[in-house]
Design a protein around this motif. Structure first.
Motif, mmCIF file in Angstrom:
data_model
loop_
_atom_site.group_PDB
_atom_site.id
_atom_site.type_symbol
_atom_site.label_atom_id
_atom_site.label_comp_id
_atom_site.label_asym_id
_atom_site.label_seq_id
_atom_site.Cartn_x
_atom_site.Cartn_y
_atom_site.Cartn_z
ATOM 1 N N THR A 1 31.510 44.268 51.910
ATOM 2 C CA THR A 1 30.166 43.822 51.548
ATOM 3 C C THR A 1 29.476 44.841 50.648
ATOM 4 O O THR A 1 28.817 44.485 49.662
ATOM 5 N N ALA A 2 29.643 46.129 50.980
ATOM 6 C CA ALA A 2 29.034 47.178 50.167
ATOM 7 C C ALA A 2 29.624 47.200 48.761
ATOM 8 O O ALA A 2 28.905 47.330 47.763
ATOM 9 N N ILE A 3 30.950 47.059 48.681
ATOM 10 C CA ILE A 3 31.615 47.057 47.373
ATOM 11 C C ILE A 3 31.152 45.860 46.549
ATOM 12 O O ILE A 3 30.865 45.983 45.346
ATOM 13 N N ARG A 4 31.048 44.707 47.186
ATOM 14 C CA ARG A 4 30.623 43.507 46.462
ATOM 15 C C ARG A 4 29.197 43.682 45.942
ATOM 16 O O ARG A 4 28.865 43.270 44.822
ATOM 17 N N GLY A 5 28.329 44.273 46.764
ATOM 18 C CA GLY A 5 26.953 44.501 46.345
ATOM 19 C C GLY A 5 26.866 45.415 45.124
ATOM 20 O O GLY A 5 26.075 45.171 44.204
ATOM 21 N N LYS A 6 27.693 46.455 45.109
ATOM 22 C CA LYS A 6 27.690 47.372 43.961
ATOM 23 C C LYS A 6 28.207 46.669 42.703
ATOM 24 O O LYS A 6 27.698 46.891 41.602
ATOM 25 N N LEU A 7 29.223 45.824 42.866
ATOM 26 C CA LEU A 7 29.743 45.090 41.718
ATOM 27 C C LEU A 7 28.699 44.130 41.156
ATOM 28 O O LEU A 7 28.534 44.004 39.940
ATOM 29 N N GLU A 8 27.994 43.435 42.050
ATOM 30 C CA GLU A 8 26.965 42.515 41.596
ATOM 31 C C GLU A 8 25.845 43.260 40.868
ATOM 32 O O GLU A 8 25.304 42.779 39.859
ATOM 33 N N SER A 9 25.480 44.439 41.383
ATOM 34 C CA SER A 9 24.436 45.237 40.747
ATOM 35 C C SER A 9 24.848 45.681 39.350
ATOM 36 O O SER A 9 24.032 45.754 38.426
ATOM 37 N N ILE A 26 34.946 40.611 41.504
ATOM 38 C CA ILE A 26 34.219 39.968 42.608
ATOM 39 C C ILE A 26 35.025 38.801 43.167
ATOM 40 O O ILE A 26 35.121 38.609 44.386
ATOM 41 N N ASP A 27 35.619 38.005 42.268
ATOM 42 C CA ASP A 27 36.444 36.870 42.716
ATOM 43 C C ASP A 27 37.632 37.354 43.552
ATOM 44 O O ASP A 27 37.953 36.765 44.590
ATOM 45 N N GLU A 28 38.292 38.412 43.101
ATOM 46 C CA GLU A 28 39.428 38.951 43.840
ATOM 47 C C GLU A 28 38.990 39.506 45.188
ATOM 48 O O GLU A 28 39.697 39.379 46.198
ATOM 49 N N LEU A 32 40.222 38.385 48.892
ATOM 50 C CA LEU A 32 40.694 39.348 49.884
ATOM 51 C C LEU A 32 39.924 39.212 51.187
ATOM 52 O O LEU A 32 40.506 39.235 52.283
ATOM 53 N N THR A 33 38.601 39.032 51.092
ATOM 54 C CA THR A 33 37.774 38.859 52.288
ATOM 55 C C THR A 33 38.186 37.617 53.057
ATOM 56 O O THR A 33 38.305 37.630 54.286
#
Length: 215
Positions: A1-9, A26-28, A32-33
């Motif tokens: 979740t933290a990694i996804r948030g940083k990517l979105e930012s 993000i799609d990958e 994985l999630t």
């Protein structure tokens, strides 16, 4: 979740090829999630440790909502989907898990059927169980993996998935005291049948309430 948030930012500061790379990442990450969540659910179910929050679920309503959700994507691919229902059959189950189980079944059809095929979804009562049957007129399951479809990481030669979809369906069905059977139809195509025990409250309802039928 933290990694996804940083990517979105980072999308706000990215442009061109960078944006495309971030979106792909993000799609990958989402894939994985999903893979990890399904793996954990299947493992917990195999160990009889899947956590259930049971409520009375109307399978007719749930199927109607799910098919309405998937029909545009199926139509875009050239697929037809039909629902035949015996009416408001109710089971005592975890609504979120049933939702994901049906999504896995419809995803399986959407991802593996060629265009111009038809998927028929039928809901019927058989004794004290509800039976959910999906049939299609596609190529059917790969004979080499047909007997192993409920095992983790088993998939056909042309599949690009993780091989967890039907293993998850089997895990959820068994966690609710149900069963799953998969066969290739003699006339061509695949057949998947999921059975679940009907809610005990069903037998206390007036007969006319459960006798309605919709095609």
């Amino acid at each position: 979740t933290a990694i996804r948030g940083k990517l979105e930012s980072s999308l706000s500061a990215a442009d061109g090829l960078q944006t495309e790379a971030v979106v792909s990442a993000i799609d990958e990450l989402d894939r994985l999630t999903d893979f990890l969540n399904k793996s954990l659910d299947v493992a917990e179910a195999k160990a009889d440790a899947l956590r259930l929050t049971r409520k009375e679920v109307d399978l007719d309503n749930l199927l109607t909502v799910m098919i309405d959700l998937y029909e545009p994507s199926m139509s875009e691919k050239g697929l037809k989907v039909r629902l035949r229902s015996a009416g408001h059959l109710r089971v005592l189950a975890d609504p979120a898990l049933l939702h994901r189980m049906i999504a896995n079944l419809l995803d399986n059809e959407l991802n593996h059927l060629p265009s111009a095929c038809t998927v028929t979804v039928e809901l019927l009562a058989a004794g004290q169980t509800a039976s959910l049957v999906l049939e299609d007129d596609g190529p059917g399951f790969d004979p080499d993996v047909l007997a192993h479809l409920f095992e983790r990481r088993v998939r056909g030669r042309d599949s690009s998935g993780h091989g967890l979809g039907l293993a998850f369906v089997d895990a959820v069905a068994h966690a609710h005291g149900g069963t799953v059977a998969v066969t290739n139809r003699a006339s061509g195509g695949a057949r998947i049948e999921v059975t679940l025990p009907l809610a005990s409250s069903l037998f206390n309802r007036p007969a006319e309430e459960t006798a309605s039928s919709r095609n």
